[in-house]
Design a protein around this motif. Structure first.
Motif, PDB file in Angstrom:
ATOM      1  N   LYS A 428       0.800  -1.227   0.000  1.00  8.31           N
ATOM      2  CA  LYS A 428       0.000   0.000   0.000  1.00  8.31           C
ATOM      3  C   LYS A 428       0.834   1.278   0.000  1.00  8.31           C
ATOM      4  O   LYS A 428       0.284   2.372  -0.158  1.00  8.31           O
ATOM      5  N   ALA A 429       2.149   1.187   0.225  1.00 12.98           N
ATOM      6  CA  ALA A 429       3.001   2.379   0.234  1.00 12.98           C
ATOM      7  C   ALA A 429       4.414   1.971  -0.165  1.00 12.98           C
ATOM      8  O   ALA A 429       4.809   0.807   0.024  1.00 12.98           O
ATOM      9  N   TRP A 430       5.178   2.949  -0.732  1.00 16.99           N
ATOM     10  CA  TRP A 430       6.507   2.634  -1.255  1.00 16.99           C
ATOM     11  C   TRP A 430       7.465   3.793  -1.048  1.00 16.99           C
ATOM     12  O   TRP A 430       7.067   4.965  -1.101  1.00 16.99           O
ATOM     13  N   ALA A 431       8.729   3.434  -0.859  1.00 19.05           N
ATOM     14  CA  ALA A 431       9.827   4.399  -0.900  1.00 19.05           C
ATOM     15  C   ALA A 431      10.807   3.919  -1.964  1.00 19.05           C
ATOM     16  O   ALA A 431      11.326   2.798  -1.878  1.00 19.05           O
ATOM     17  N   PHE A 432      11.015   4.742  -2.996  1.00 14.45           N
ATOM     18  CA  PHE A 432      11.977   4.437  -4.060  1.00 14.45           C
ATOM     19  C   PHE A 432      13.225   5.274  -3.792  1.00 14.45           C
ATOM     20  O   PHE A 432      13.202   6.502  -3.913  1.00 14.45           O
ATOM     21  N   LEU A 433      14.322   4.594  -3.416  1.00 16.02           N
ATOM     22  CA  LEU A 433      15.530   5.287  -2.978  1.00 16.02           C
ATOM     23  C   LEU A 433      16.632   5.106  -4.013  1.00 16.02           C
ATOM     24  O   LEU A 433      16.977   3.967  -4.370  1.00 16.02           O
ATOM     25  N   PRO A 434      17.219   6.204  -4.512  1.00 17.12           N
ATOM     26  CA  PRO A 434      18.314   6.066  -5.476  1.00 17.12           C
ATOM     27  C   PRO A 434      19.583   5.580  -4.782  1.00 17.12           C
ATOM     28  O   PRO A 434      19.907   6.023  -3.672  1.00 17.12           O
ATOM     29  N   LEU A 435      20.278   4.664  -5.399  1.00 16.02           N
ATOM     30  CA  LEU A 435      21.547   4.155  -4.877  1.00 16.02           C
ATOM     31  C   LEU A 435      22.670   4.797  -5.676  1.00 16.02           C
ATOM     32  O   LEU A 435      22.915   4.441  -6.834  1.00 16.02           O
ATOM     33  N   ILE A 436      23.325   5.764  -5.068  1.00 16.64           N
ATOM     34  CA  ILE A 436      24.333   6.559  -5.759  1.00 16.64           C
ATOM     35  C   ILE A 436      25.686   6.285  -5.123  1.00 16.64           C
ATOM     36  O   ILE A 436      25.884   6.508  -3.924  1.00 16.64           O
ATOM     37  N   ALA A 437      26.631   5.794  -5.921  1.00 13.02           N
ATOM     38  CA  ALA A 437      27.989   5.511  -5.460  1.00 13.02           C
ATOM     39  C   ALA A 437      28.976   6.152  -6.422  1.00 13.02           C
ATOM     40  O   ALA A 437      28.795   6.092  -7.642  1.00 13.02           O
ATOM     41  N   SER A 438      30.001   6.783  -5.862  1.00 13.26           N
ATOM     42  CA  SER A 438      31.024   7.463  -6.668  1.00 13.26           C
ATOM     43  C   SER A 438      30.388   8.484  -7.607  1.00 13.26           C
ATOM     44  O   SER A 438      30.830   8.660  -8.746  1.00 13.26           O
ATOM     45  N   GLY A 439      29.329   9.122  -7.138  1.00 16.06           N
ATOM     46  CA  GLY A 439      28.707  10.192  -7.903  1.00 16.06           C
ATOM     47  C   GLY A 439      27.807   9.744  -9.032  1.00 16.06           C
ATOM     48  O   GLY A 439      27.316  10.575  -9.795  1.00 16.06           O
ATOM     49  N   ARG A 440      27.532   8.464  -9.146  1.00 15.97           N
ATOM     50  CA  ARG A 440      26.670   7.994 -10.239  1.00 15.97           C
ATOM     51  C   ARG A 440      25.664   6.982  -9.696  1.00 15.97           C
ATOM     52  O   ARG A 440      25.956   6.240  -8.754  1.00 15.97           O
ATOM     53  N   PRO A 441      24.460   6.950 -10.264  1.00 14.37           N
ATOM     54  CA  PRO A 441      23.449   5.992  -9.799  1.00 14.37           C
ATOM     55  C   PRO A 441      23.817   4.572 -10.202  1.00 14.37           C
ATOM     56  O   PRO A 441      24.177   4.312 -11.356  1.00 14.37           O
ATOM     57  N   VAL A 442      23.748   3.654  -9.246  1.00 12.35           N
ATOM     58  CA  VAL A 442      24.057   2.245  -9.524  1.00 12.35           C
ATOM     59  C   VAL A 442      22.831   1.361  -9.354  1.00 12.35           C
ATOM     60  O   VAL A 442      22.877   0.169  -9.669  1.00 12.35           O
ATOM     61  N   GLY A 443      21.726   1.931  -8.864  1.00 12.50           N
ATOM     62  CA  GLY A 443      20.529   1.124  -8.697  1.00 12.50           C
ATOM     63  C   GLY A 443      19.457   1.867  -7.930  1.00 12.50           C
ATOM     64  O   GLY A 443      19.570   3.066  -7.645  1.00 12.50           O
ATOM     65  N   THR A 444      18.414   1.135  -7.611  1.00 14.09           N
ATOM     66  CA  THR A 444      17.296   1.672  -6.841  1.00 14.09           C
ATOM     67  C   THR A 444      16.905   0.651  -5.785  1.00 14.09           C
ATOM     68  O   THR A 444      16.825  -0.553  -6.074  1.00 14.09           O
ATOM     69  N   CYS A 445      16.677   1.125  -4.572  1.00 17.38           N
ATOM     70  CA  CYS A 445      16.154   0.280  -3.505  1.00 17.38           C
ATOM     71  C   CYS A 445      14.683   0.628  -3.308  1.00 17.38           C
ATOM     72  O   CYS A 445      14.347   1.789  -3.042  1.00 17.38           O
ATOM     73  N   VAL A 446      13.805  -0.350  -3.450  1.00 15.58           N
ATOM     74  CA  VAL A 446      12.368  -0.148  -3.284  1.00 15.58           C
ATOM     75  C   VAL A 446      11.943  -0.803  -1.975  1.00 15.58           C
ATOM     76  O   VAL A 446      12.077  -2.016  -1.813  1.00 15.58           O
ATOM     77  N   LEU A 447      11.450   0.012  -1.046  1.00 13.15           N
ATOM     78  CA  LEU A 447      10.908  -0.495   0.206  1.00 13.15           C
ATOM     79  C   LEU A 447       9.391  -0.403   0.139  1.00 13.15           C
ATOM     80  O   LEU A 447       8.846   0.670  -0.138  1.00 13.15           O
ATOM     81  N   ALA A 448       8.711  -1.504   0.364  1.00 12.36           N
ATOM     82  CA  ALA A 448       7.251  -1.544   0.255  1.00 12.36           C
ATOM     83  C   ALA A 448       6.629  -1.807   1.620  1.00 12.36           C
ATOM     84  O   ALA A 448       7.204  -2.516   2.460  1.00 12.36           O
ATOM     85  N   TYR A 449       5.430  -1.223   1.829  1.00  7.77           N
ATOM     86  CA  TYR A 449       4.742  -1.309   3.117  1.00  7.77           C
ATOM     87  C   TYR A 449       3.358  -1.910   2.906  1.00  7.77           C
ATOM     88  O   TYR A 449       2.674  -1.582   1.935  1.00  7.77           O
TER      89      TYR A 449
END
Length: 720
Positions: A428-449
């Motif tokens: 019912k709810a989500w947090a989409f968090l950018p995974l940024i390492a060495s100044g560049r995006p390497v992925g996304t972490c999605v936390l769901a509730y």
């Protein structure tokens, strides 16, 4: 004794003999702490339908002290989870034990205290666990009486919880327990009045702090030294009402006093130039604080800090710092990408109340699902794997833009992404968090509730900070996985892809790389058909790196070449030894070489510093073959390698292995060899492939290996 805080602050603890409807958990915890003399503790209950332990009540200390562990995965490396997981009491005797066995807790709570965790379980089910703590001054070992009290009390609680569940009345979390305010019992008496007058006349400042660190009393001298009226101090935290004390170092001293129940002190600079000495005297119901002007030489061995710029409100900052320290420690343990996924599931998701997660990465302009947990329908998540990064989804948008996105409800998500495939399941709810390492995006972490979830500003800030830690761990893990694949590819190329099928000989082999360093080593084996039989060889090149692996390939090739031209075993060993010396390598090699003659039921063996083979006779008896031999290959150019002839009747099993199979820290090599021989005696009649697997399992090297392992089994069979 302790009482229930908040609405039940005046209620004293009792033995938990009351019906389940009463505060069962609080009363049980109070009784346990009273029985064993503990000064803090907590009860955890296993969340229905989840592998998560959730704190149901805490006693003796503010809950903020244990904030990183309010919700812990059952597989988390913390004592309370281990107790529930293993169904046994876990004892941590002090700082050294904590640092060795649970380093992440030691980082967050570097104080002298002992801890016991006990499972709350019946024969049929685990319901949770309890931990209690003592000051570090207690004996380092748990007494039999204390152990019996803890296990018996938790056993009784488990039976009560089982009965409550059967009756359809599950036990819920209860108000935390804190020590009662004893001052209230004497307010208005003549002694109390005289005590206040006496304290007011003292030339130094005195304050009383409750367990939360709030000031409940201060004399006039304290207000004068601190530069605030007493009325402004009452009810506040020192580090909240005084900007120059708003530093985690000072708050740490308060926590150290409560945890260790020992006097602590520090010196602080009150601008512009006044140095004040603070000394904290703890008890189980609060602290007394003495404030005085510091002498010039005082505090030379104490902590002195300049004013900090931390956020106001010590409680919330304490939780944030503790969580970050704990989760940072967790993520440093991640090795591969799947380790990162599992750690986020076990540590971060429970801490922030999330029920499911997905880690996304990118490669070749497309989205890739690196891992997920908590979704019953895996297909619903994996349909996003391979999706172009140009697709309009919150995951791709967060990955490409580096901007986090928070959706408090399904309605918000549908409004912005109406074409999104229905991959949310019951979330019912989500947090989409950018995974940024060495100044560049390497992925996304999605936390769901599982329920609608508001994301206030402070929680968004914490989640965004955690995403940076996850990104660094993910970047390291991906590099490790690449190195891991390279190492295993090289190792696989240098070892036989399969063993030949030979008349009169059945063979099985296993190779396990070390779990440390590059996970590549110099262990090797081979089985070469020859006219009338075969040649088997097993060896170990010193080292665990590419050099060792390369040298192993050269040695294996040389042995094959010398075998092909028909040299006898002793000459093969001498020639290989001279070749190794001519190569100028600083590495040495242990080796066993044997020529098998199935027609005559025998083998001729030569050994160069290698662990002795085991021979299981057809009657099941196992003996260690004490072969004649010479030194390690590569040491002495003039070395000789005498041979030994061994009988191999049909049904005999010859076990050749490298030292990684029998050597492990803290285990005597003779005991390990005897254990391997005993196992071979018991199960040596199994099919050879199953026997190889069983011997590796018995050695305990399946998961953690400081050395690589090679095993070659040869069984003599009747010729047809």
């Amino acid at each position: 004794m302790v009482g229930v805080s908040d609405q039940t602050s005046g209620r004293q603890s009792e033995r938990p003999a009351a019906p389940v409807g009463r505060p069962l958990l609080s009363l049980t915890l109070a009784a346990i702490m009273d029985d064993v003399g503990a000064h803090s503790g907590a009860v955890y209950l296993l969340t229905p339908g989840e592998q998560v332990l959730e704190m149901a009540v805490m006693a003796g200390l503010p809950r903020a002290f244990a904030a990183p562990w309010e919700r812990v995965g059952l597989s988390a490396p913390v004592p309370v989870a281990k107790a529930a997981r293993d169904r046994r009491l876990v004892w941590v005797g002090g700082e050294e034990d904590m640092a060795r066995d649970y380093p992440r807790i030691a980082v967050v709570l570097p104080y002298p205290f002992a801890l016991a965790s006990v499972p709350v379980a019946t024969e049929r089910a685990v319901y949770g666990a309890i931990f209690v703590t003592w000051p570090g001054t207690r004996p380092a070992e748990l007494s039999d009486r204390e152990r019996d009290h803890l296990t018996a009390a938790c056993g009784r609680l488990a039976l009560r919880l089982e009965r409550a569940a059967e009756e359809g009345h599950p036990v819920r979390p209860e108000p935390d327990l804190l020590a009662p305010a004893s001052a209230a019992t004497v307010t208005g008496t003549l002694g109390a009045v005289e005590a206040v007058r006496m304290v007011a006349r003292l030339p130094y400042g005195l304050c009383a702090l409750d367990l939360h660190g709030r000031i409940s009393f201060a004399n006039a001298a304290a207000g004068e030294l601190l530069g605030l009226p007493v009325s402004a101090l009452l009810g506040s935290h020192l580090w909240a009402c005084l900007p120059w004390l708003n530093d985690p170092v000072f708050e740490d001293r308060y926590r150290a006093a409560l945890f260790g129940q020992q006097v602590t002190s520090f010196v602080a600079l009150r601008p512009p130039a006044d140095r004040l000495s603070f000394r904290l005297y703890p008890s189980t119901n609060g602290l007394s604080l003495r404030i005085s002007r510091a002498r010039a030489a005082e505090g030379a061995d104490r902590t002195e800090q300049q004013p900090g710029d931390g956020a106001e409100g010590g409680g919330s900052r304490l939780v944030t710092i503790s969580h970050v320290l704990n989760l940072t420690g967790a993520l440093t343990q991640a090795v591969g990408v799947q380790d990162v996924v599992q750690l986020v599931a076990d540590e971060i998701a429970p801490a922030v109340g999330s029920q499911a997660l997905v880690l996304l990465g990118s490669q070749g302009g497309r989205l890739h699902v690196l891992g997920h947990r908590g979704y019953p329908d895996a297909h619903a998540v994996e349909r996003f794997d391979g999706m172009p990064l140009t697709a309009q989804t919150p995951g791709t948008h967060t990955l490409t833009s580096g901007v986090p996105a928070f959706f408090e409800s399904r309605r918000q998500l549908d409004r912005l992404y109406p074409e999104l495939p229905a991959a949310a399941g019951d979330m019912k709810a989500w947090a989409f968090l950018p995974l940024i390492a060495s100044g560049r995006p390497v992925g996304t972490c999605v936390l769901a509730y599982a329920d609608p979830h508001p994301f206030p500003a402070d929680e968004r800030a914490v989640l965004t900070s955690l995403s940076g830690l996850i990104a660094q761990a993910l970047e390291r893990a991906r590099l490790y996985d690449v190195k891991h694949q390279l190492a295993h590819g090289l190792q696989a190329a240098l070892l036989p892809h399969s063993l030949p099928s030979l008349p009169g000989i059945e063979a099985a082999a296993r190779y396990l790389p070390a779990t440390r360093d590059m996970e590549i080593g110099g262990d090797f084996y081979d089985l070469v058909p020859t006219p009338g039989g075969a040649v088997a060889v097993i060896g170990d090149v010193q080292g665990h790196n590419v050099t060792a692996a390369g040298l192993m390939g050269q040695i294996r090739t040389a042995v094959r070449a010398y075998t092909t031209v028909g040299k006898p075993p002793e000459e093969v060993m001498r020639s290989t030894n001279r070749l190794l010396i001519d190569l100028g390598s600083d590495l040495f090699v242990s080796c066993i070489y044997l020529r098998l003659d199935p027609a005559h039921g025998q083998a001729v063996m030569a050994r160069a510093g290698h662990p002795p083979p085991l021979l299981r006779r057809p009657d099941g008896q196992v003996r260690v073959l004490d072969l004649a031999g010479g030194p390690l290959l590569g040491i002495d150019a003039a070395a000789t390698y005498p041979t030994t002839r061994v009988s191999l009747a049909p049904g005999s099993v010859l076990a050749l292995y490298t030292d990684g199979l029998v050597e492990s820290p803290g285990v005597d090599i003779e005991d390990a060899l005897a254990g391997l021989a005993g196992r071979l005696t018991e199960i040596g009649d199994q099919p050879l492939q199953e026997l190889a697997d069983a011997l590796v399992r018995h050695s305990g090297t399946e998961r953690e290996r400081v050395d690589d392992v090679a095993l070659l089994l040869l069984r003599a069979t009747a010729l047809r």
